[in-house]
Design an enzyme around this catalytic site. Sequence first.
Site, short mmCIF file in Angstrom:
data_model
loop_
_atom_site.label_atom_id
_atom_site.label_comp_id
_atom_site.label_asym_id
_atom_site.label_seq_id
_atom_site.Cartn_x
_atom_site.Cartn_y
_atom_site.Cartn_z
N HIS A 3 -21.76 3.31 -13.39
CA HIS A 3 -20.49 2.96 -13.01
C HIS A 3 -20.43 1.47 -12.72
CE1 HIS A 3 -18.57 6.92 -13.21
NE2 HIS A 3 -19.77 7.42 -12.90
N ILE A 30 -23.46 9.10 -11.13
CA ILE A 30 -23.07 10.08 -10.36
C ILE A 30 -23.00 11.53 -11.36
CG2 ILE A 30 -21.15 10.95 -9.21
CD1 ILE A 30 -20.65 7.97 -8.48
N GLU A 57 -13.89 13.91 -14.96
CA GLU A 57 -14.35 14.89 -15.68
C GLU A 57 -13.94 14.94 -16.86
OE1 GLU A 57 -16.81 17.21 -14.96
OE2 GLU A 57 -17.01 16.23 -13.22
N CYS A 95 -19.69 6.70 -17.83
CA CYS A 95 -19.86 8.09 -17.53
C CYS A 95 -19.29 8.97 -18.40
CB CYS A 95 -19.64 8.16 -15.81
SG CYS A 95 -20.43 9.75 -15.33
N GLU A 112 -18.13 -0.44 -12.65
CA GLU A 112 -16.75 -0.69 -11.67
C GLU A 112 -16.97 -0.51 -10.45
OE1 GLU A 112 -17.42 1.60 -13.67
OE2 GLU A 112 -16.70 3.50 -12.89
#
Lengths: 294, 192
Positions: B166, B130, B47, B78, B168
Amino acid sequence: MKIESTFKIKKGLAEMLKGGVIMDVVNAEQAVIAEKSGAVAVMALERIPADIRAEGGVARMSSVETIQEVIDSVSIPVMAKARIGHFVEAQMLESLGIDFIDESEVLTPADDKNHIYKHDIKTPFVNGATDIGEACRRIGEGAAMIRTKGEAGTGNVIEAVRHMRSMTDGINKIITADVNSLMSIAKEVRAPFEVVKDIHETKKLPVVNFAAGGIATPADAALMMQLGCDGVFVGSGIFKSGDPKERAEAIVIATTNFDNPEKLVEVSKELGEPMVGLNIDDLDETEKLAKRGW
Amino acid sequence: MKTGVLALQGSFFDHVKSLELINKEYKLIKSVTDLDNIDSLILPGGESTTMMKIQQNDDLFESIKIKINEGMPTLGTCAGLILLANDVIDGQTSISCLNTVVERNAYGRQNESFEGLVNFNGNKEMYCFIRAPKIISYGSTVTPIALIEEEVVGVNENNIVGLSFHPELSNDNIYLEWLKNFLKDGLNVRSL
């Protein structure tokens, strides 16, 4: 090509919450305070666990208005609770656009035998667990995140510690077991074999594991992180304390710097009164929320 | 020299896993003093509002900005992309060193999160988006390096790469090979 709501995507959001603090809020005003204090997500509730405990009665999913109000007030993920086994509350939360559903023992269970089959709902689920068997059963049903149950609304961390230690012991036992013993372990802890096998092969729980239930101070949050939790839920601990904003910020900083005692001392200064705690031994067996879940 | 992985909050251990797979030493970054002896930097997902809040403690992002402006290879995924972007639509503050405008959660809430086929580094791979940020626009010094259908989901400017997804969480071999080269000098970025 795009595919929505795969298990990887559900689990992925929990991965993004790691190292963070998820705070219980009952209205938009509290949600904004939580977000500004650095919460990684908020849990929209009608009443916080300490009040549910004090007032009694049947605790259900929050009102649609409360949930909508919280969703509209913040930019971070919003979670909400459904009763154990109440798949219609879960369907409604999915329809409301909630980011995570907590199938929670804090609410009054709707089914005394079955939990929700979570794979059928697009929204990811977090479930409480007191030991590895319970965690594996919930993961088998589709939970994308696990948390300790602790004893919500008490401000007493002992149950969360007990559950986390029990979980770690259970995971270690599965990891170090001979492969021939895995079915026997699955039988013993009443866990789906596939989940036990997955833990053995990957040497970890397949989903993120947070601490919850009784966390009231920065030190409690850091304790749970040092015990190996991926992040913390704080329920009554913030908005039942003397200075919610200060305490919320301190718990956020403590969760990041859980292994830095100097920092923990610094953030714990001038925090005001913590919530009043309850001694777990003084609770009647029927008052223990962690017993709920099958 | 080690790669610094910002570890205030988020999926930083997933990036650590990637670094372990390419045998690159790493260091978790929580405060200004952790920035010594690193030669590259990764800002993870998580976040962005939380990370902005926690770093205020010792103005960590000011020190990070100096390192990035000095040319340190830096990857943001992100929330990491949001932290790098010059402008965030809702007015959130950021490190501001990548000439782009991004909008947080612009693909929708969690129920709209998805795995999508991304054209990145000459390869097509399914990656996770996401509650992902959208790259709304970018300046003339910025090169698009990742696409989903016709939409830009990754950009490069000098030593900086920002991705709205993402890699990763997938750790496919082509991403890992790219990461290894990028962290060396920040210049091995293949444009579309």
